[in-house]
Design a protein around this motif. Structure first.
Motif, PDB file in Angstrom:
ATOM      1  N   GLU A   1       0.434  -1.101  -0.486  1.00 44.42           N
ATOM      2  CA  GLU A   1      -0.054   0.177  -0.152  1.00 44.42           C
ATOM      3  C   GLU A   1       1.129   1.132   0.142  1.00 44.42           C
ATOM      4  O   GLU A   1       0.137   2.340  -0.518  1.00 44.42           O
ATOM      5  CB  GLU A   1      -1.042   0.061   1.377  1.00 44.42           C
ATOM      6  CG  GLU A   1      -2.283  -1.119   0.912  1.00 44.42           C
ATOM      7  CD  GLU A   1      -3.214  -1.603   1.862  1.00 44.42           C
ATOM      8  OE1 GLU A   1      -3.826  -0.214   1.976  1.00 44.42           O
ATOM      9  OE2 GLU A   1      -3.230  -2.357   2.251  1.00 44.42           O
TER      10      GLU A   1
ATOM     11  N   VAL B   1      -1.582   9.493  -4.972  1.00 38.88           N
ATOM     12  CA  VAL B   1      -1.432  11.183  -4.514  1.00 38.88           C
ATOM     13  C   VAL B   1       0.149  11.970  -5.310  1.00 38.88           C
ATOM     14  O   VAL B   1      -0.870  13.344  -5.671  1.00 38.88           O
ATOM     15  CB  VAL B   1      -0.258  11.765  -3.415  1.00 38.88           C
ATOM     16  CG1 VAL B   1      -1.149  10.919  -2.097  1.00 38.88           C
ATOM     17  CG2 VAL B   1       0.943  10.533  -3.210  1.00 38.88           C
TER      18      VAL B   1
ATOM     19  N   PHE C   1      -2.761  19.795 -12.510  1.00 40.03           N
ATOM     20  CA  PHE C   1      -2.785  21.022 -12.507  1.00 40.03           C
ATOM     21  C   PHE C   1      -0.960  21.131 -13.480  1.00 40.03           C
ATOM     22  O   PHE C   1      -1.582  21.533 -14.677  1.00 40.03           O
ATOM     23  CB  PHE C   1      -2.057  21.670 -11.309  1.00 40.03           C
ATOM     24  CG  PHE C   1      -3.707  21.934 -10.959  1.00 40.03           C
ATOM     25  CD1 PHE C   1      -4.470  23.534 -11.589  1.00 40.03           C
ATOM     26  CD2 PHE C   1      -4.208  21.771  -9.606  1.00 40.03           C
ATOM     27  CE1 PHE C   1      -5.722  23.629 -11.059  1.00 40.03           C
ATOM     28  CE2 PHE C   1      -5.277  21.832  -9.329  1.00 40.03           C
ATOM     29  CZ  PHE C   1      -6.110  22.963 -10.360  1.00 40.03           C
TER      30      PHE C   1
ATOM     31  N   PHE D   1      -2.824  24.094  -7.548  1.00 44.92           N
ATOM     32  CA  PHE D   1      -1.397  23.276  -8.031  1.00 44.92           C
ATOM     33  C   PHE D   1      -1.248  23.272  -6.316  1.00 44.92           C
ATOM     34  O   PHE D   1      -0.853  22.047  -5.608  1.00 44.92           O
ATOM     35  CB  PHE D   1      -0.557  24.217  -9.185  1.00 44.92           C
ATOM     36  CG  PHE D   1       0.342  22.699  -8.541  1.00 44.92           C
ATOM     37  CD1 PHE D   1       0.739  21.475  -8.923  1.00 44.92           C
ATOM     38  CD2 PHE D   1       2.073  22.932  -9.381  1.00 44.92           C
ATOM     39  CE1 PHE D   1       1.710  20.603  -9.379  1.00 44.92           C
ATOM     40  CE2 PHE D   1       2.815  22.723 -10.198  1.00 44.92           C
ATOM     41  CZ  PHE D   1       3.131  21.206 -10.090  1.00 44.92           C
TER      42      PHE D   1
ATOM     43  N   THR E   1      -3.139  20.907  -4.611  1.00 45.85           N
ATOM     44  CA  THR E   1      -3.456  19.694  -4.345  1.00 45.85           C
ATOM     45  C   THR E   1      -2.291  19.028  -4.304  1.00 45.85           C
ATOM     46  O   THR E   1      -2.272  18.173  -4.064  1.00 45.85           O
ATOM     47  CB  THR E   1      -3.085  19.320  -6.693  1.00 45.85           C
ATOM     48  OG1 THR E   1      -2.258  19.176  -7.194  1.00 45.85           O
ATOM     49  CG2 THR E   1      -4.669  18.985  -6.973  1.00 45.85           C
TER      50      THR E   1
ATOM     51  N   GLY F   1      -1.619  16.013  -1.034  1.00 43.84           N
ATOM     52  CA  GLY F   1      -0.995  15.053  -1.738  1.00 43.84           C
ATOM     53  C   GLY F   1      -0.170  14.762  -0.458  1.00 43.84           C
ATOM     54  O   GLY F   1      -0.646  13.525  -0.138  1.00 43.84           O
TER      55      GLY F   1
ATOM     56  N   TYR G   1      -2.329  13.750   2.501  1.00 46.85           N
ATOM     57  CA  TYR G   1      -3.198  12.054   2.560  1.00 46.85           C
ATOM     58  C   TYR G   1      -2.002  11.032   2.728  1.00 46.85           C
ATOM     59  O   TYR G   1      -1.817  10.414   3.812  1.00 46.85           O
ATOM     60  CB  TYR G   1      -3.420  12.002   0.879  1.00 46.85           C
ATOM     61  CG  TYR G   1      -4.412  10.889   0.273  1.00 46.85           C
ATOM     62  CD1 TYR G   1      -5.831  10.475  -0.018  1.00 46.85           C
ATOM     63  CD2 TYR G   1      -3.909   9.697  -0.008  1.00 46.85           C
ATOM     64  CE1 TYR G   1      -6.246   9.731  -0.301  1.00 46.85           C
ATOM     65  CE2 TYR G   1      -4.290   8.150  -0.432  1.00 46.85           C
ATOM     66  CZ  TYR G   1      -5.930   8.601  -0.813  1.00 46.85           C
ATOM     67  OH  TYR G   1      -5.705   7.691  -0.654  1.00 46.85           O
ATOM     68  N   TYR G   2      -0.522  11.407   2.321  1.00 46.96           N
ATOM     69  CA  TYR G   2       0.220  10.539   2.146  1.00 46.96           C
ATOM     70  C   TYR G   2       0.873  10.315   3.383  1.00 46.96           C
ATOM     71  O   TYR G   2       1.417   9.530   4.645  1.00 46.96           O
ATOM     72  CB  TYR G   2       1.788  10.439   1.317  1.00 46.96           C
ATOM     73  CG  TYR G   2       2.344   9.585   0.565  1.00 46.96           C
ATOM     74  CD1 TYR G   2       1.873   8.591  -0.088  1.00 46.96           C
ATOM     75  CD2 TYR G   2       3.313   9.368   1.696  1.00 46.96           C
ATOM     76  CE1 TYR G   2       2.334   7.528   0.086  1.00 46.96           C
ATOM     77  CE2 TYR G   2       4.034   8.182   1.079  1.00 46.96           C
ATOM     78  CZ  TYR G   2       3.740   6.776   0.664  1.00 46.96           C
ATOM     79  OH  TYR G   2       3.593   5.466   0.675  1.00 46.96           O
TER      80      TYR G   2
ATOM     81  N   VAL H   1      -2.302   7.961   5.645  1.00 52.65           N
ATOM     82  CA  VAL H   1      -2.378   7.537   5.910  1.00 52.65           C
ATOM     83  C   VAL H   1      -1.067   5.910   6.084  1.00 52.65           C
ATOM     84  O   VAL H   1      -0.385   5.170   5.794  1.00 52.65           O
ATOM     85  CB  VAL H   1      -2.196   6.740   4.077  1.00 52.65           C
ATOM     86  CG1 VAL H   1      -3.603   7.353   3.744  1.00 52.65           C
ATOM     87  CG2 VAL H   1      -1.158   7.021   2.420  1.00 52.65           C
ATOM     88  N   PHE H   2       0.314   7.126   5.917  1.00 59.57           N
ATOM     89  CA  PHE H   2       1.701   6.341   6.041  1.00 59.57           C
ATOM     90  C   PHE H   2       1.793   6.542   7.743  1.00 59.57           C
ATOM     91  O   PHE H   2       2.168   5.303   8.071  1.00 59.57           O
ATOM     92  CB  PHE H   2       2.580   6.969   5.280  1.00 59.57           C
ATOM     93  CG  PHE H   2       3.952   6.144   5.340  1.00 59.57           C
ATOM     94  CD1 PHE H   2       3.701   5.744   3.712  1.00 59.57           C
ATOM     95  CD2 PHE H   2       5.251   6.565   6.329  1.00 59.57           C
ATOM     96  CE1 PHE H   2       5.333   4.685   4.146  1.00 59.57           C
ATOM     97  CE2 PHE H   2       6.304   5.650   6.045  1.00 59.57           C
ATOM     98  CZ  PHE H   2       6.160   4.683   5.029  1.00 59.57           C
TER      99      PHE H   2
ATOM    100  N   TYR I   1      -5.550   2.710   7.603  1.00 56.25           N
ATOM    101  CA  TYR I   1      -5.958   3.134   6.835  1.00 56.25           C
ATOM    102  C   TYR I   1      -5.535   1.577   5.966  1.00 56.25           C
ATOM    103  O   TYR I   1      -5.628   1.805   4.723  1.00 56.25           O
ATOM    104  CB  TYR I   1      -4.860   3.747   5.766  1.00 56.25           C
ATOM    105  CG  TYR I   1      -6.383   5.555   6.166  1.00 56.25           C
ATOM    106  CD1 TYR I   1      -7.260   5.772   5.256  1.00 56.25           C
ATOM    107  CD2 TYR I   1      -5.391   6.520   7.223  1.00 56.25           C
ATOM    108  CE1 TYR I   1      -8.048   6.878   6.171  1.00 56.25           C
ATOM    109  CE2 TYR I   1      -5.780   7.253   8.041  1.00 56.25           C
ATOM    110  CZ  TYR I   1      -7.001   8.001   6.982  1.00 56.25           C
ATOM    111  OH  TYR I   1      -7.488   9.420   7.657  1.00 56.25           O
ATOM    112  N   SER I   2      -5.714   0.103   6.218  1.00 59.40           N
ATOM    113  CA  SER I   2      -4.842  -0.183   5.357  1.00 59.40           C
ATOM    114  C   SER I   2      -6.450  -0.955   5.152  1.00 59.40           C
ATOM    115  O   SER I   2      -7.157  -1.157   5.295  1.00 59.40           O
ATOM    116  CB  SER I   2      -4.361  -1.634   5.943  1.00 59.40           C
ATOM    117  OG  SER I   2      -5.536  -2.362   6.919  1.00 59.40           O
ATOM    118  N   GLN I   3      -6.073  -1.872   3.363  1.00 60.36           N
ATOM    119  CA  GLN I   3      -6.814  -2.659   2.878  1.00 60.36           C
ATOM    120  C   GLN I   3      -7.736  -3.680   4.131  1.00 60.36           C
ATOM    121  O   GLN I   3      -8.786  -3.865   3.275  1.00 60.36           O
ATOM    122  CB  GLN I   3      -6.508  -3.598   1.479  1.00 60.36           C
ATOM    123  CG  GLN I   3      -6.439  -2.328   0.066  1.00 60.36           C
ATOM    124  CD  GLN I   3      -5.293  -2.797  -0.247  1.00 60.36           C
ATOM    125  OE1 GLN I   3      -4.576  -2.279  -1.687  1.00 60.36           O
ATOM    126  NE2 GLN I   3      -5.218  -4.269  -1.039  1.00 60.36           N
TER     127      GLN I   3
END
Lengths: 714, 212
Positions: free
Chosen positions: A265, A273, A280, B53, B56, B60, B63-64, B67-68, B74-76
């Motif tokens: 994962e 991400v 953009f 930009f 985002t 990014g 989000y990372y 989950v990290f 957040y694991s499947q």
């Protein structure tokens, strides 16, 4: 300042233009046949080399490498000479590039229908052709770099930056994804297995979209759009920012093709991400293209070429927004394996690639043959046919994708699947497939009009093979001239350094993702009960590859309640360690087969291959009668097992020495089990079925996904 | 910008988001580039694009890191386990509320309507292996008195539900048919017992059962 006179090489551009049109028609025609096979699965009954699994890769390869490839070279050879104020470095290299590329396409057109394939999407061509591609790409590279070095233009323009990024990155992708161990003249095994192979493949596959279908075409956009519209490019600094951010970020996003799979994962999330961050940088290209037309919109109404460009750039913007959206796990859970993805890529292919190529062809035809276009009206008709074609192609597939995904996932309140039979979800979307085929027909019809229009234009004009031009030679620049020069402007004069920085930018993402996965064992938890394939299963697996089964069947059950209910326990990374190459697939036209082993009996598989509709009424799978009539070739079995040993598969010496003997024993067992069915005995009792290809395929299918059951019992 | 007074707030907002240099005054931001006649303006990065930009990139990173650092959460695997658990509870609640639906009725049906319904499904799903007249092919003969896994409603329903012998027999049909359909099918299979098919397959199985 003394001006020098020289000639642009228009002949090579003309050759690429003709090749583009020819292969465009061929590639789209094959695409149409493929689309029709969904509706009439018996259309090409029993012709092995026209079976869906073999011509689907023919379509993708023809459209990507033959049609778009030639269109890129056409545009590059035309614009590069003019942007650098010099003839191409070497006419001989240009010719070798042209004919070499066409020969590669012909080789692809012959080998793919024969089932000679490595099975890796968009990299199906086998190892000798892979080497040829590498050599021709290097020829093109020498020609490009040589031209840049002998330029009469001090700075290199943004289009050239994109061409350079294409040249370098495609080479890197192609080489590393096609590292394979040859077994025979036309058979090889990928050196990566399972999860690792999957990551390398999608690093390649995703970036083929980035650096074969996007960056070179952006380069063409930066030349042809301002040229045709006769307007200045909107923003120089935007082009700098979006160029570097695009090439750096794109490379990382490959894992978004593998969300919810057995890929670790940390890598999946990197894919997500970086895809989001990609919106953009991609849109920078769209903005720069569309805003270059500011103040020229009246021209757009007049000129069909600009109309093509506008729809192309808009399609590019849509695709590059949709891609990141599909990279969110929530949406990917819906879209992956469905026709939504097929719709998505065709917005890119038909609008962005197809329409850019069409606009450039119309404009170049008038330049190369020094005359007006034969018929502006026909070009306009082509534009509308193409636009309608795109809509009729993509929209039904979006509906089909959502419909099918919803049907796959739906549960009854009692915990059973509403559509337990996969086929119901296929018959449901048949009307959508019909509309798609109709859309494709419209698009192809438009493109045929282009061919006619260009032929008529060429007949009316007179070709100028060497166009006279003049420019001053480059002199050593004085320090006074460069005072106050910005960094990027300075960099645009130093092409070697520029190229080197591009290499760095594109190397980082791939390295960060791939190297840990290849070297850190904890990424792929070991499952002790997973054992290598028997020789017969190995041969069966090669038949599975040859017939392109992975074009319609995935072997990757995602960890969803609905998928586990439908197919069985979800797929684990450790199950694929002996899969050279991996066969996860990316589309489910039929059900997943990772746990099909032991689900049906051997007779079911036998009848299913002979005529799928006897066991699964309404199925759209092709028939495979030749598997039952053709003898299994065991001449290479020992070599194949040996190749596996080289790749690190732990076969014993006994298995190696007695490979064919073991194979024949297992084949006989399967033949015996087939005799349970009196119909089989009546029709095939004396056909020596144990020697036929079908038994190898049955052996492989019956083995699939069964190894972990042994662990559960331990 | 000239003539500021005439411009609405919305227009102003749009202008502030694009910062596009006015048409007709482009000479002011024209670079000295000339590539085969192509000129380049030096418009600033459109603010909406630039901020987009930045946003985002922020998403990014956020989000990372999320989950990290909470990779457990957040694991499947975890997501899957939660989904299965939720499904299980829903099914149990439904079972508790509608117990009558979950009693697989093993009463033999003999009315024409039920047998016709059973026959319809039999001909759609079963004939590939058992033939239309039940004479057998890939699968065993259903008309004789020999049964591999036992005859009678109870046994036939069990076989339909759970499938036959692993790797040899048939798949489980419980996801394809509901309980009523299973009852109709089993009843139809029993109605075939004792009939004479065109090409009867040799008897298989040691369990003897007949509807008589």
């Amino acid at each position: 300042m003394e001006k020098e006179q020289f000639y642009y090489d228009n002949k090579i551009v003309k050759m690429f233009l003709i090749a583009t049109i020819l292969w465009g028609v061929v590639g789209m025609l094959v695409g149409l046949i493929v689309a029709l096979l969904f509706i009439f699965p018996n259309l090409l009954e029993g012709i092995s080399w026209l079976s869906f699994g073999r011509i689907r890769p023919l379509h993708t390869n023809a459209v990507i490498f033959a049609f778009v490839g030639n269109s890129i070279f056409m545009g590059i050879y035309y614009s590069m000479q003019r942007l650098l104020k010099t003839r191409m470095f070497s006419d001989t290299l240009s010719k070798i590039h042209f004919w070499g590329w066409q020969l590669i396409i012909v080789a692809a057109a012959i080998t793919l229908p024969l089932g000679i394939t490595s099975s890796k999407e968009y990299a199906e061509l086998e190892w000798p052709i892979d080497i040829a591609i590498t050599l021709i790409w290097v020829v093109m590279g020498i020609n490009m770099i040589g031209t840049i070095l002998k330029r009469r233009q001090r700075h290199i323009y943004v289009a050239i930056w994109f061409y350079l990024a294409t040249l370098i990155t495609v080479a890197v992708l192609h080489i590393f994804n096609n590292l394979e161990l040859p077994v025979t003249g036309f058979k090889s095994y990928s050196i990566y297995a399972g999860v690792q192979d999957a990551l390398v493949q999608w690093w390649y596959g995703h970036n083929a979209v980035a650096f074969f279908l996007t960056t070179p075409v952006l380069g063409l956009m930066y030349y042809f759009v301002p040229k045709v519209a006769n307007r200045p490019v909107y923003s120089y600094r935007l082009s700098i920012i979006h160029f570097w951010s695009l090439i750096f970020i794109y490379i990382w996003a490959g894992p978004h093709h593998l969300l919810y799979t057995a890929l670790p994962e940390w890598a999946q999330n990197l894919g997500t991400v970086f895809s989001v961050m990609l919106i953009f940088p991609s849109w920078g290209g769209m903005i720069n293209g569309l805003l270059t037309l500011r103040g020229a919109w009246d021209k757009v109404r007049e000129d069909p070429v600009l109309k093509f460009f506008v729809v192309a750039i808009t399609g590019y913007g849509m695709s590059t927004f949709e891609g990141p959206m599909l990279s969110f796990k929530t949406l990917n859970a819906i879209g992956h394996y469905t026709d939504w993805i097929v719709g998505h890529v065709h917005i890119g292919a038909l609008a962005w690639n197809g329409f850019m190529a069409a606009g450039i062809i119309y404009w170049l035809a008038t330049k190369l043959w020094k005359t007006d276009l034969y018929s502006k009206k026909l070009a306009n008709i082509h534009f509308w046919l193409g636009t309608l074609g795109i809509l009729f192609y993509a929209l039904p597939l979006y509906v089909a994708g959502f419909t099918q995904a919803a049907m796959w996932k739906q549960f009854n309140p009692d915990g059973t699947l509403v559509y337990g039979n996969f086929l119901e979800t296929v018959t449901q979307i048949m009307p959508m497939y019909m509309m798609r085929a109709f859309g494709g027909t419209l698009y192809l019809a438009g493109f045929i009009l282009l061919a006619y229009n260009v032929i008529k234009t060429a007949k009316a004009g007179s070709v100028v093979e060497d166009e006279l031009a003049e420019a001053a030679p480059l002199k050593k620049i004085s320090p006074a001239r460069v005072a106050g020069e910005g960094f990027h402007s300075w960099l645009e004069r130093r092409t070697i350094l520029f190229t080197f920085l591009v290499v760095i930018a594109i190397a980082i993402g791939g390295a960060v993702e791939i190297i840990p996965l290849l070297t850190v064992d904890s990424n792929i938890p070991k499952i002790t009960s997973v054992k290598p394939y028997t020789p017969l299963e190995l041969e069966g697996r090669d038949i599975y590859i040859r017939e392109g089964c992975n074009n319609c069947h995935s072997q990757m059950i995602r960890p969803f309640r609905s998928e586990v209910e439908r197919y069985g326990e979800y797929s684990k990374a450790g199950e694929f360690v002996y899969d050279f190459p991996f066969l996860w697939g990316s589309k489910r036209t039929g059900p997943d087969v990772h746990r099909v082993g032991g689900k049906y009996n051997d007779n079911w598989h036998f009848n299913h291959m002979l005529d799928p509709r006897t066991t699964s009424p309404g199925s759209i799978m092709p028939q495979y009668p030749w598997l039952i009539t053709d003898d299994l070739d065991v001449s290479q079995t020992v070599n194949k097992v040996n190749a596996m040993v080289t790749l690190g598969v732990p076969y014993t010496q006994f298995e190696l020495d007695k490979a064919v003997y073991l194979l024949q024993n297992q084949a006989k067992e399967i033949e015996n089990s087939l005799r349970q069915d009196p119909e089989f005995v009546k029709n095939y009792g004396n056909s020596e079925i144990e020697k036929k290809e079908i038994v190898a395929l049955i052996a492989y299918l019956q083995r699939l996904g069964t190894d972990i059951k042994a662990e559960a019992e331990e | 910008m000239s003539d500021q007074k005439q411009i609405s707030g919305w227009k102003k907002f749009l202008q502030s988001m694009t910062k596009a240099h006015e048409l007709g005054k482009e000479e002011e931001i024209m670079t000295d580039h000339d590539y085969d006649g192509i000129k380049e303006l030096d418009n600033v990065l459109p603010p909406w694009w630039k901020y987009g930009f930045y946003i985002t990139i922020a998403i990014g990173i956020f989000y990372y890191v999320q989950v990290f650092t909470n990779s457990e959460e957040y694991s499947q695997e975890k997501e899957y386990a939660a989904e299965v658990e939720k499904g299980k509870q829903e099914v149990e609640a439904y079972k508790a509320a509608n117990p009558e639906l979950f009693k697989l009725d093993a009463t033999l049906l003999t009315d024409d309507a039920s047998l016709a319904a059973g026959q319809k499904n039999f001909e759609a799903y079963c004939v590939a292996c058992h033939m239309a007249d039940g004479g057998g092919g890939i699968g065993p003969n259903l008309t004789d008195d020999h049964w591999i896994l036992g005859g009678g409603m109870e046994n036939i329903l069990k076989t339909l539900n759970e499938g036959g012998r692993a790797g040899k027999g048939m798949i489980s049909w419980k996801n394809t048919f509901n309980n009523d359909e299973l009852q109709q099918l089993a009843s139809y299979v029993i109605s075939l017992n004792g009939t004479t098919p065109a090409n009867p397959k040799a008897a298989e199985g040691d369990i003897i059962w007949s509807k008589q």
